[in-house]
Design a protein around this motif. Structure first.
Motif, mmCIF file in Angstrom:
data_model
loop_
_atom_site.group_PDB
_atom_site.id
_atom_site.type_symbol
_atom_site.label_atom_id
_atom_site.label_comp_id
_atom_site.label_asym_id
_atom_site.label_seq_id
_atom_site.Cartn_x
_atom_site.Cartn_y
_atom_site.Cartn_z
ATOM 1 N N GLY A 46 0.996 -1.190 -0.003
ATOM 2 C CA GLY A 46 0.316 0.196 0.266
ATOM 3 C C GLY A 46 0.727 0.986 -0.145
ATOM 4 O O GLY A 46 0.337 2.202 1.001
ATOM 5 N N HIS A 47 1.772 1.379 -0.528
ATOM 6 C CA HIS A 47 3.254 2.512 0.147
ATOM 7 C C HIS A 47 2.296 3.360 -1.145
ATOM 8 O O HIS A 47 2.142 3.031 -2.413
ATOM 9 C CB HIS A 47 3.944 2.183 -0.483
ATOM 10 C CG HIS A 47 5.030 2.843 -0.414
ATOM 11 N ND1 HIS A 47 5.663 3.803 0.606
ATOM 12 C CD2 HIS A 47 6.527 3.851 -1.417
ATOM 13 C CE1 HIS A 47 6.232 4.360 0.801
ATOM 14 N NE2 HIS A 47 6.886 4.878 -0.644
ATOM 15 N N ASP A 48 2.753 4.890 -1.492
ATOM 16 C CA ASP A 48 1.972 6.327 -1.582
ATOM 17 C C ASP A 48 2.820 6.315 -2.498
ATOM 18 O O ASP A 48 1.888 7.594 -3.016
ATOM 19 C CB ASP A 48 0.911 6.646 -0.561
ATOM 20 C CG ASP A 48 1.364 7.529 0.369
ATOM 21 O OD1 ASP A 48 2.283 7.052 -0.073
ATOM 22 O OD2 ASP A 48 1.378 7.666 1.325
ATOM 23 N N ALA A 49 4.208 6.253 -2.548
ATOM 24 C CA ALA A 49 4.655 7.022 -2.891
ATOM 25 C C ALA A 49 5.288 8.293 -3.137
ATOM 26 O O ALA A 49 5.773 8.994 -3.666
ATOM 27 C CB ALA A 49 4.264 7.215 -4.970
ATOM 28 N N SER A 50 5.149 8.736 -1.991
ATOM 29 C CA SER A 50 5.212 10.196 -1.361
ATOM 30 C C SER A 50 6.720 10.362 -1.006
ATOM 31 O O SER A 50 6.907 11.126 -1.227
ATOM 32 C CB SER A 50 4.376 10.273 -0.046
ATOM 33 O OG SER A 50 4.821 9.845 1.430
ATOM 34 N N ALA A 51 7.483 9.310 -0.389
ATOM 35 C CA ALA A 51 8.701 9.445 -0.307
ATOM 36 C C ALA A 51 9.089 8.314 0.355
ATOM 37 O O ALA A 51 8.316 7.125 0.546
ATOM 38 C CB ALA A 51 9.140 10.058 1.031
ATOM 39 N N PRO A 52 10.544 7.708 -0.587
ATOM 40 C CA PRO A 52 11.493 5.983 -0.361
ATOM 41 C C PRO A 52 10.883 5.563 0.769
ATOM 42 O O PRO A 52 11.257 5.815 1.783
ATOM 43 C CB PRO A 52 12.524 6.068 -0.897
ATOM 44 C CG PRO A 52 11.900 7.344 -2.164
ATOM 45 C CD PRO A 52 11.086 8.212 -1.883
ATOM 46 N N LEU A 53 10.129 3.890 1.147
ATOM 47 C CA LEU A 53 10.160 3.384 2.839
ATOM 48 C C LEU A 53 11.593 2.391 2.038
ATOM 49 O O LEU A 53 11.079 1.331 1.283
ATOM 50 C CB LEU A 53 8.743 3.248 2.301
ATOM 51 C CG LEU A 53 8.706 2.669 3.832
ATOM 52 C CD1 LEU A 53 9.149 3.270 4.517
ATOM 53 C CD2 LEU A 53 7.756 1.736 3.335
ATOM 54 N N ARG A 54 12.559 2.558 3.496
ATOM 55 C CA ARG A 54 13.257 1.270 3.479
ATOM 56 C C ARG A 54 12.422 0.614 4.167
ATOM 57 O O ARG A 54 12.249 1.171 5.725
ATOM 58 C CB ARG A 54 14.520 1.899 3.655
ATOM 59 C CG ARG A 54 15.451 2.618 2.555
ATOM 60 C CD ARG A 54 17.118 2.948 3.387
ATOM 61 N NE ARG A 54 17.550 1.201 3.645
ATOM 62 C CZ ARG A 54 18.936 1.747 3.997
ATOM 63 N NH1 ARG A 54 19.415 2.906 4.078
ATOM 64 N NH2 ARG A 54 19.535 0.559 4.204
ATOM 65 N N LEU A 55 12.709 -0.854 4.222
ATOM 66 C CA LEU A 55 12.112 -1.688 5.177
ATOM 67 C C LEU A 55 13.143 -3.079 5.805
ATOM 68 O O LEU A 55 14.123 -2.542 5.144
ATOM 69 C CB LEU A 55 11.650 -2.739 4.153
ATOM 70 C CG LEU A 55 9.809 -1.489 4.397
ATOM 71 C CD1 LEU A 55 8.295 -2.552 2.899
ATOM 72 C CD2 LEU A 55 8.714 -0.974 5.081
ATOM 73 N N GLY A 56 12.861 -4.063 6.876
ATOM 74 C CA GLY A 56 13.949 -5.193 6.901
ATOM 75 C C GLY A 56 14.159 -5.028 8.127
ATOM 76 O O GLY A 56 14.443 -3.229 8.520
ATOM 77 N N HIS A 57 13.830 -5.275 9.595
ATOM 78 C CA HIS A 57 14.506 -5.572 10.957
ATOM 79 C C HIS A 57 15.146 -7.275 11.081
ATOM 80 O O HIS A 57 14.622 -6.781 12.116
ATOM 81 C CB HIS A 57 13.454 -4.797 11.009
ATOM 82 C CG HIS A 57 11.550 -5.212 11.415
ATOM 83 N ND1 HIS A 57 10.932 -5.614 10.665
ATOM 84 C CD2 HIS A 57 11.613 -7.073 12.328
ATOM 85 C CE1 HIS A 57 10.151 -6.297 10.763
ATOM 86 N NE2 HIS A 57 10.588 -7.776 11.566
ATOM 87 N N GLU A 58 14.729 -7.911 10.317
ATOM 88 C CA GLU A 58 15.560 -9.523 10.799
ATOM 89 C C GLU A 58 16.918 -9.570 10.478
ATOM 90 O O GLU A 58 17.148 -9.145 8.697
ATOM 91 C CB GLU A 58 14.295 -10.241 10.457
ATOM 92 C CG GLU A 58 12.975 -10.325 10.866
ATOM 93 C CD GLU A 58 12.188 -11.408 10.122
ATOM 94 O OE1 GLU A 58 11.092 -11.190 10.751
ATOM 95 O OE2 GLU A 58 12.262 -12.482 9.858
ATOM 96 N N LEU A 59 17.381 -9.357 11.008
ATOM 97 C CA LEU A 59 18.915 -9.129 10.477
ATOM 98 C C LEU A 59 19.770 -9.932 11.313
ATOM 99 O O LEU A 59 19.771 -9.928 12.612
ATOM 100 C CB LEU A 59 19.990 -7.205 10.799
ATOM 101 C CG LEU A 59 21.108 -7.084 10.620
ATOM 102 C CD1 LEU A 59 21.882 -7.802 8.876
ATOM 103 C CD2 LEU A 59 21.480 -6.212 11.039
ATOM 104 N N THR A 60 20.826 -10.820 10.255
ATOM 105 C CA THR A 60 22.174 -11.309 10.788
ATOM 106 C C THR A 60 23.294 -11.246 9.989
ATOM 107 O O THR A 60 23.074 -11.111 8.589
ATOM 108 C CB THR A 60 21.719 -12.579 10.468
ATOM 109 O OG1 THR A 60 20.322 -13.231 11.930
ATOM 110 C CG2 THR A 60 22.955 -13.529 11.706
ATOM 111 N N GLY A 61 24.520 -10.919 10.109
ATOM 112 C CA GLY A 61 25.434 -10.326 9.293
ATOM 113 C C GLY A 61 27.071 -10.419 9.941
ATOM 114 O O GLY A 61 26.423 -11.288 11.284
ATOM 115 N N ASP A 62 27.737 -10.491 10.044
ATOM 116 C CA ASP A 62 28.999 -9.756 10.640
ATOM 117 C C ASP A 62 29.591 -8.361 10.247
ATOM 118 O O ASP A 62 29.396 -7.562 9.334
ATOM 119 C CB ASP A 62 30.470 -10.909 9.753
ATOM 120 C CG ASP A 62 30.010 -10.280 8.287
ATOM 121 O OD1 ASP A 62 30.094 -9.970 7.711
ATOM 122 O OD2 ASP A 62 31.000 -11.529 8.001
#
Length: 304
Positions: A46-62
């Motif tokens: 449902g993003h309305d394109a008013s501004a770009p939106l960054r997602l993602g909150h589940e993270l594993t890395g180094d």
């Protein structure tokens, strides 16, 4: 570094930007795996394109860089925890939001944030050895819950879901029995843990709780109002909302989840059924929305 952002409904783009140093108190983490979460599906559809939106909150890395004032961490150390904008090659994360992975836990098949959510919910459900326990909703979170609940040594642990492949996985991961929602006896369980996220699933879970039992609402319920059957009141049922907004509780739950994983009590490996690249985020969300046969969880695997 690259990151993905939603630019309009169901449409993402990958952006290339120069690398930057992490801010004070932060770590730069190279993403090895990030999970596509159902909680973000409405933002993608449902993003309305008013501004770009960054997602993602589940993270594993180094860890690839330390910000000023960060001590006790080592570049190359594998970490998991709570992030923002995790659909990226590299994510800057507060050091206080991460925990190190045990050496025997795979950094490509473990996601700390959802494990912490499940462990926190179960910790407030009154579980103890010998109880009759049902997990209703055997998606990604529910199948984690089956494994975590089994660690409490219930006398009976039943996985409940309409999908055959989900029931099969639950049987392999610690459930003593599995069944469809309509095949369970009402008021039969001391603790019922709901991870459907649907009104119908919540009603089905409530029907199963015995007198003076506990119903734990662990599912993600953001698609409208929910109603309670007054019969829960007449049975003296305790209702626990399994979510916590408190970071110290989330981290404590993550520590326990990492302990379970390091002791081979908990695994996410058979639950990560689909994967995409950073350029294929929309494909991943599409899989989550459509849930093809055998689907449990889609993750983004980042290759630099």
């Amino acid at each position: 570094m690259r990151y993905s952002q939603v630019v309009s409904a169901r449409t993402s783009e990958t952006v290339q930007v120069p690398d930057t140093r992490p801010a004070p108190g932060h770590l730069a983490v190279r993403t090895l795996v990030s999970g596509i979460c159902a909680s973000e599906l409405p933002a993608w559809t449902g993003h309305d394109a008013s501004a770009p939106l960054r997602l993602g909150h589940e993270l594993t890395g180094d860890i690839v860089a330390l910000g000023p004032g960060v001590h006790g961490w080592t570049i190359g150390e594998r970490v998991t925890g709570f992030a923002s904008g995790a659909y990226a090659d590299v994510v800057h994360v507060p050091a206080t939001a991460l925990l190190p992975l045990p050496a025997n836990v795979s950094a490509t098949t473990f996601l700390g944030e959802p494990v912490a959510c499940v462990v926190e919910a179960l910790s407030r459900s009154g579980l103890r050895p010998g109880l009759r326990v049902a997990v209703v909703g055997l998606g990604f979170m529910g199948l984690i819950a089956v494994q975590a609940a089994a660690a409490y040594a219930p006398s009976l642990l039943v996985g409940v879901d309409p999908l055959e492949h989900a029931r099969g996985l639950a049987g392999h991961l610690g459930a003593h029995e599995v069944c469809r929602p309509d095949d369970t006896e009402p008021a039969a369980f001391d603790v019922v843990i709901e991870f459907t996220g649907s009104a119908a699933g919540l009603r089905a879970a409530g029907r199963l709780v015995a007198e003076h039992g506990t119903l734990c609402v662990g599912g993600y319920h953001h698609s409208g109002d929910r109603t309670w059957d007054v019969e829960l009141w007449y049975r003296g049922v305790t209702v626990v909302h399994g979510f916590t907004p408190q970071r110290h509780r989330q981290l404590a739950a993550l520590r326990e989840g990492l302990r379970l994983a390091s002791e081979r009590v908990l695994t996410l490996e058979p639950l990560l059924t689909h994967d995409v690249t950073l350029d294929e985020v929309d494909t991943g969300f599409g899989l989550l929305a459509d849930r093809p046969p055998g689907f449990v969880k889609c993750v983004i695997r980042t290759a630099l």
